[in-house]
Design a protein around this motif. Structure first.
Motif, PDB file in Angstrom:
ATOM      1  N   ARG A 344       0.823  -1.212   0.000  1.00  0.00           N
ATOM      2  CA  ARG A 344       0.000   0.000   0.000  1.00  0.00           C
ATOM      3  C   ARG A 344       0.858   1.264   0.000  1.00  0.00           C
ATOM      4  N   LYS A 345       1.964   1.252   0.736  1.00  0.00           N
ATOM      5  CA  LYS A 345       2.840   2.424   0.772  1.00  0.00           C
ATOM      6  C   LYS A 345       3.453   2.695  -0.600  1.00  0.00           C
ATOM      7  N   LEU A 346       3.951   1.635  -1.257  1.00  0.00           N
ATOM      8  CA  LEU A 346       4.555   1.816  -2.573  1.00  0.00           C
ATOM      9  C   LEU A 346       3.529   2.282  -3.599  1.00  0.00           C
ATOM     10  N   ALA A 347       2.329   1.709  -3.535  1.00  0.00           N
ATOM     11  CA  ALA A 347       1.289   2.116  -4.484  1.00  0.00           C
ATOM     12  C   ALA A 347       0.857   3.564  -4.249  1.00  0.00           C
ATOM     13  N   SER A 348       0.764   3.970  -2.995  1.00  0.00           N
ATOM     14  CA  SER A 348       0.400   5.362  -2.691  1.00  0.00           C
ATOM     15  C   SER A 348       1.480   6.328  -3.171  1.00  0.00           C
ATOM     16  N   SER A 349       2.750   5.934  -3.014  1.00  0.00           N
ATOM     17  CA  SER A 349       3.840   6.776  -3.500  1.00  0.00           C
ATOM     18  C   SER A 349       3.800   6.909  -5.022  1.00  0.00           C
ATOM     19  N   LEU A 350       3.505   5.801  -5.694  1.00  0.00           N
ATOM     20  CA  LEU A 350       3.395   5.854  -7.153  1.00  0.00           C
ATOM     21  C   LEU A 350       2.233   6.741  -7.590  1.00  0.00           C
ATOM     22  N   GLN A 351       1.135   6.665  -6.876  1.00  0.00           N
ATOM     23  CA  GLN A 351      -0.023   7.484  -7.233  1.00  0.00           C
ATOM     24  C   GLN A 351       0.250   8.963  -6.993  1.00  0.00           C
ATOM     25  N   THR A 352       1.033   9.281  -5.961  1.00  0.00           N
ATOM     26  CA  THR A 352       1.389  10.676  -5.707  1.00  0.00           C
ATOM     27  C   THR A 352       2.279  11.220  -6.816  1.00  0.00           C
ATOM     28  N   GLN A 353       3.218  10.398  -7.298  1.00  0.00           N
ATOM     29  CA  GLN A 353       4.116  10.828  -8.369  1.00  0.00           C
ATOM     30  C   GLN A 353       3.394  10.934  -9.711  1.00  0.00           C
ATOM     31  N   ASN A 354       2.415  10.039  -9.949  1.00  0.00           N
ATOM     32  CA  ASN A 354       1.689  10.018 -11.222  1.00  0.00           C
ATOM     33  C   ASN A 354       0.194   9.979 -10.922  1.00  0.00           C
ATOM     34  N   PRO A 355      -0.432  11.113 -10.663  1.00  0.00           N
ATOM     35  CA  PRO A 355      -1.837  11.101 -10.221  1.00  0.00           C
ATOM     36  C   PRO A 355      -2.793  10.509 -11.253  1.00  0.00           C
ATOM     37  N   GLY A 356      -2.517  10.683 -12.542  1.00  0.00           N
ATOM     38  CA  GLY A 356      -3.452  10.210 -13.548  1.00  0.00           C
ATOM     39  C   GLY A 356      -3.149   8.843 -14.101  1.00  0.00           C
ATOM     40  N   HIS A 357      -2.118   8.175 -13.603  1.00  0.00           N
ATOM     41  CA  HIS A 357      -1.747   6.858 -14.128  1.00  0.00           C
ATOM     42  C   HIS A 357      -2.579   5.780 -13.430  1.00  0.00           C
ATOM     43  N   PRO A 358      -3.156   4.835 -14.190  1.00  0.00           N
ATOM     44  CA  PRO A 358      -4.043   3.848 -13.553  1.00  0.00           C
ATOM     45  C   PRO A 358      -3.325   2.709 -12.838  1.00  0.00           C
ATOM     46  N   ARG A 359      -2.044   2.491 -13.115  1.00  0.00           N
ATOM     47  CA  ARG A 359      -1.363   1.319 -12.538  1.00  0.00           C
ATOM     48  C   ARG A 359      -1.326   1.326 -11.011  1.00  0.00           C
ATOM     49  N   PRO A 360      -0.963   2.435 -10.357  1.00  0.00           N
ATOM     50  CA  PRO A 360      -0.954   2.399  -8.883  1.00  0.00           C
ATOM     51  C   PRO A 360      -2.312   2.046  -8.286  1.00  0.00           C
ATOM     52  N   VAL A 361      -3.388   2.552  -8.893  1.00  0.00           N
ATOM     53  CA  VAL A 361      -4.726   2.239  -8.381  1.00  0.00           C
ATOM     54  C   VAL A 361      -5.033   0.759  -8.576  1.00  0.00           C
ATOM     55  N   LEU A 362      -4.608   0.198  -9.703  1.00  0.00           N
ATOM     56  CA  LEU A 362      -4.851  -1.224  -9.955  1.00  0.00           C
ATOM     57  C   LEU A 362      -4.098  -2.100  -8.956  1.00  0.00           C
ATOM     58  N   VAL A 363      -2.899  -1.667  -8.558  1.00  0.00           N
ATOM     59  CA  VAL A 363      -2.155  -2.423  -7.543  1.00  0.00           C
ATOM     60  C   VAL A 363      -2.893  -2.394  -6.204  1.00  0.00           C
ATOM     61  N   GLN A 364      -3.383  -1.219  -5.827  1.00  0.00           N
ATOM     62  CA  GLN A 364      -4.128  -1.118  -4.573  1.00  0.00           C
ATOM     63  C   GLN A 364      -5.400  -1.966  -4.614  1.00  0.00           C
ATOM     64  N   VAL A 365      -6.070  -1.966  -5.750  1.00  0.00           N
ATOM     65  CA  VAL A 365      -7.295  -2.761  -5.888  1.00  0.00           C
ATOM     66  C   VAL A 365      -6.980  -4.249  -5.822  1.00  0.00           C
ATOM     67  N   ALA A 366      -5.885  -4.657  -6.441  1.00  0.00           N
ATOM     68  CA  ALA A 366      -5.499  -6.071  -6.385  1.00  0.00           C
ATOM     69  C   ALA A 366      -5.211  -6.506  -4.949  1.00  0.00           C
ATOM     70  N   GLN A 367      -4.564  -5.630  -4.180  1.00  0.00           N
ATOM     71  CA  GLN A 367      -4.299  -5.956  -2.781  1.00  0.00           C
ATOM     72  C   GLN A 367      -5.595  -6.054  -1.980  1.00  0.00           C
ATOM     73  N   LEU A 368      -6.551  -5.176  -2.255  1.00  0.00           N
ATOM     74  CA  LEU A 368      -7.843  -5.238  -1.568  1.00  0.00           C
ATOM     75  C   LEU A 368      -8.599  -6.514  -1.926  1.00  0.00           C
ATOM     76  N   CYS A 369      -8.492  -6.938  -3.172  1.00  0.00           N
ATOM     77  CA  CYS A 369      -9.157  -8.178  -3.580  1.00  0.00           C
ATOM     78  C   CYS A 369      -8.535  -9.391  -2.903  1.00  0.00           C
ATOM     79  N   ARG A 370      -7.219  -9.367  -2.693  1.00  0.00           N
ATOM     80  CA  ARG A 370      -6.579 -10.462  -1.964  1.00  0.00           C
ATOM     81  C   ARG A 370      -7.057 -10.503  -0.514  1.00  0.00           C
TER      82      ARG A 370
END
Length: 701
Positions: A344-370
């Motif tokens: 979650r920390k790495l994904a949040s950092s990626l989302q802060t660096q690239n607010p409009g990129h969908p990959r960080p959000v997809l990583v967070q969603v995958a972790q929530l699904c697990r």
């Protein structure tokens, strides 16, 4: 005073000699002595700065320039200052410094071209030549490739010296970077590929254009050029050559990985890792590519490789997209290793660096699904799609997938139909129709067909995609009995191809339910007979020479005709030896009961259990069985009746009455009761049988 001037002159001679020999440490000591004698000497300060730069003491050089900025001025050491800032990874500050110098030289803001001072210094030492073109490297590091290309083009056209080959190599690197990460593909500059560096950069450019086979051949050519260039140098060892070839081998492995040859790619990657090259950027990229091959397998090896991607200085060697890919893989690896908080920390950092990129959000969603938090994952996807509609297509596809996993088919269909980029694609139409059919929502499925047909009719009328959708819509409506709605589609297809007999048959069949007069108006019989010679084979070609009996008697036939019985005269005895006659096995007779009487009628209830038979009366009760083993110890049951006194007619009392004689009465029994019998002889009076003595063995006791 004369002696002091002579001492300073000797020191300048020492500085000149050390500079020619490359001993810049001693030169700095001599310059310090000069500055001690003559303070604020501009020439001595300038020499000291140059010596510090040559010794890679960039911080000390900047400190000298900042402390003596009034003495040195703003133009004398501007290029040395910019170069020191660049080497300290202060790229933006270095570029601002060089732009300020260019504006002071009379150029417009935003242009970075060599000023008159730089052109004058091109005839000087190699240090100044490197400083003159470092602004291009600043632009390259800042990923401003278009501006960098313009500056290099100007330098190559307006300068001819021994560094021309190096500028061409850097120019090829800029073109390769534009091909890999730029928005538009660059044009071919026609650079001659005479060195292995130029071949390598040309191969990288081909990779960006998707020409993998050509790029692999170009890399092999670069490897050959590299080996030839070091063949004449006796001081270069094989390890040095392999270290120089490491970047080429890593790029070859990357092409193999893209081609699906993962085993060969992994072997080359491991060879590069074993060499331990000094380039931290090369190590980080190679380790990251190995992690992508491992995926969720071999996690222990991936955790070791992650350490190579976190080495100091990596962020200054790689492009921004490369660093993003490494951080993305780190987050995925944390998810695969069940490190939820780190993921979650790495994904949040990626989302802060690239607010409009969908990959960080997809990583967070995958972790929530697990973690089985599907509702929260869908909510997060919905929020991102509303904030960034330009990247909502992939996000909505993920939302639809999550709805399907939860069994909400209708919600998934609504999400898919809201994607404007994909909702009229053939694959999307097929998926929506399938899901609506599963939910038995035929009206919504027909609506999807209608919207897609209208879209293609307006933009690509009569195209194969348009006609294919119309045909599938007609078949779907006929399948579910919507013949009235299928008529318009069938008429449209019939107008496109009047020779299609099957389509005409479907059209008449649909009209036969809706409008019989319209169905009769179609010239189906005449049209059909006119197409018989073209569509049906002739009777002669349909008559095959087939043995029907052999076909019926074949192994795979489902029905076999029974052969007629032969007359008795045909059953002739066969000669012995020619044909073996199979003997029939005799059936064994069943076993009969022991007391079987063939004349007697068998019991009709013999198959029923005994308790269910009509004549069963149950077991007889009241009979006393002989009790074995009961009574006094040692008594036998055989004489029990004789010993029972109650059964005898005249049995005397067990004990004599008072006054009676001890003699027995005549006719009385002479039997003696067991308790009045004399006991048997004791064991002491019995004769003992002598026992044989045991012989002792040898050595025993």
């Amino acid at each position: 005073m004369a002696s002091a001037g002579g001492h300073v002159a000797a020191l300048w001679t020492e500085v000149n000699r050390c500079g020619q020999n490359g001993d810049f440490s001693r030169a700095i000591k001599a310059v310090n002595k000069i500055l001690h004698e003559v303070k604020d000497d501009v020439t001595a300060l300038h020499c000291k700065i140059v010596c510090l730069v040559q010794n890679s003491s960039f911080k000390e050089a900047l400190n000298v320039m900042n402390n003596y900025s009034k003495v040195l001025g703003s133009d004398l050491v501007v290029f040395e200052k910019a170069y020191c800032e660049y080497r300290l990874n202060r790229v933006e500050s270095a570029l601002k410094t060089i732009e300020a110098a260019c504006r002071a030289d009379g150029q417009t803001e935003g242009t970075v071209r060599p000023s008159g001072e730089v052109q004058r210094l091109q005839t000087g030492p190699p240090l100044y030549l490197a400083v003159a073109s470092f602004s291009d490297m600043c632009l390259y590091r800042l990923e401003r490739y278009d501006e960098c290309k313009a500056v290099y083009t100007d330098l190559i056209r307006n300068s001819q010296d021994e560094y021309e080959e190096e500028r061409k190599t850097n120019m090829a690197a800029v073109v390769a970077a534009m091909s890999q990460w730029g928005e538009s593909a660059p044009e071919d500059l026609g650079l001659s590929e005479t060195t292995y560096e130029l071949c390598y950069n040309a191969a990288c450019s081909l990779i960006g254009q998707g020409q993998l086979t050509e790029a692999l051949n170009k890399l092999r050519q670069a490897e050959e050029f590299c080996r030839v260039s070091f063949a004449d140098d006796s001081d270069v060892t094989e390890e040095d050559i392999e270290s120089e070839l490491a970047v080429i081998h890593s790029q070859m492995a990357y092409i193999m990985q893209l081609q699906g040859r993962t085993e060969e790619a992994l072997q080359l990657y491991n060879q590069v890792i074993k060499l331990k090259p000094s380039d931290v950027g090369l190590l980080a990229v190679t380790a990251n590519n190995i992690i992508t091959i491992n995926k969720d397998q071999n996690v222990f090896d991936s955790k070791k490789k992650v350490k190579l991607t976190s080495t100091d200085g990596v962020e200054h060697k790689l492009a921004r997209k490369q660093l993003q890919a490494i951080d993305f893989n780190k987050a995925l690896l944390a998810m695969y290793t069940n490190q939820a908080e780190q993921c979650r920390k790495l994904a949040s950092s990626l989302q802060t660096q690239n607010p409009g990129h969908p990959r960080p959000v997809l990583v967070q969603v995958a972790q929530l699904c697990r973690e089985k938090q599907h509702s929260k994952a869908i909510e997060q996807l919905q929020q991102f799609s509303e904030q960034h509609p330009e990247s909502a297509s992939g996000i909505k596809l993920t939302m639809a997938q999550l709805y399907l996993t939860q069994g909400h088919v209708t919600k998934a269909c609504d999400i898919l139909r809201s994607i404007d980029d994909f909702k009229h694609k053939q694959g999307m139409v097929s998926a929506l129709v399938t899901m609506y059919s599963h939910e038995e929502d035929i009206d919504s499925a027909i609506e999807v067909f209608s919207q897609a047909i209208q879209h293609y009719q307006a933009k690509q009328s009569g195209s194969p995609t348009h006609l294919a959708l119309v045909r599938e819509a007609a078949n779907f409506k006929l399948k579910y009995g919507r013949k009235r709605e299928a008529i318009s589609d069938l008429e449209q297809l019939w107008k496109q191809n009047t020779n299609d007999i099957r389509m005409l048959a479907q059209l008449i069949s649909a009209y036969s339910v809706v409008d019989t007069d319209k169905a009769k108006s179609y010239p189906f019989p005449e049209t059909f007979t006119s197409f018989i010679p073209n569509h049906l084979p002739s009777p002669d070609s349909m008559a095959f020479k087939v043995d029907v009996e052999e076909l019926e008697n074949s192994h795979g036939a489902t029905y076999i005709r029974k052969k007629a019985a032969k007359p008795p005269g045909d059953n002739l005895p066969k000669e012995q030896g020619n044909v073996e006659i199979k003997k029939k096995r005799k059936k064994k007779k069943g076993k009969l009961p022991k007391n079987y009487d063939p004349k007697a009628t068998p019991d009709p209830e013999r198959w029923l259990p005994m308790r269910e038979r009509s004549y069963y009366r149950g077991k007889k009760k009241g009979k006393k069985k002989e009790q074995i083993g009961k009574g006094t110890q040692g008594a036998t049951t055989g004489g029990a009746a004789e010993l029972d006194a109650s059964k005898t007619a005249s049995s005397p009392p067990t004990s004599p009455r008072p006054g009676s004689s001890s003699s027995s009465a005549p006719g009385s029994s002479t039997a003696v009761p067991p308790r009045q019998q004399k006991p048997a002889a004791s064991g002491a009076t019995r004769k003992k049988v002598p026992q044989k003595k045991k012989k002792s063995g040898k050595g025993g006791w």
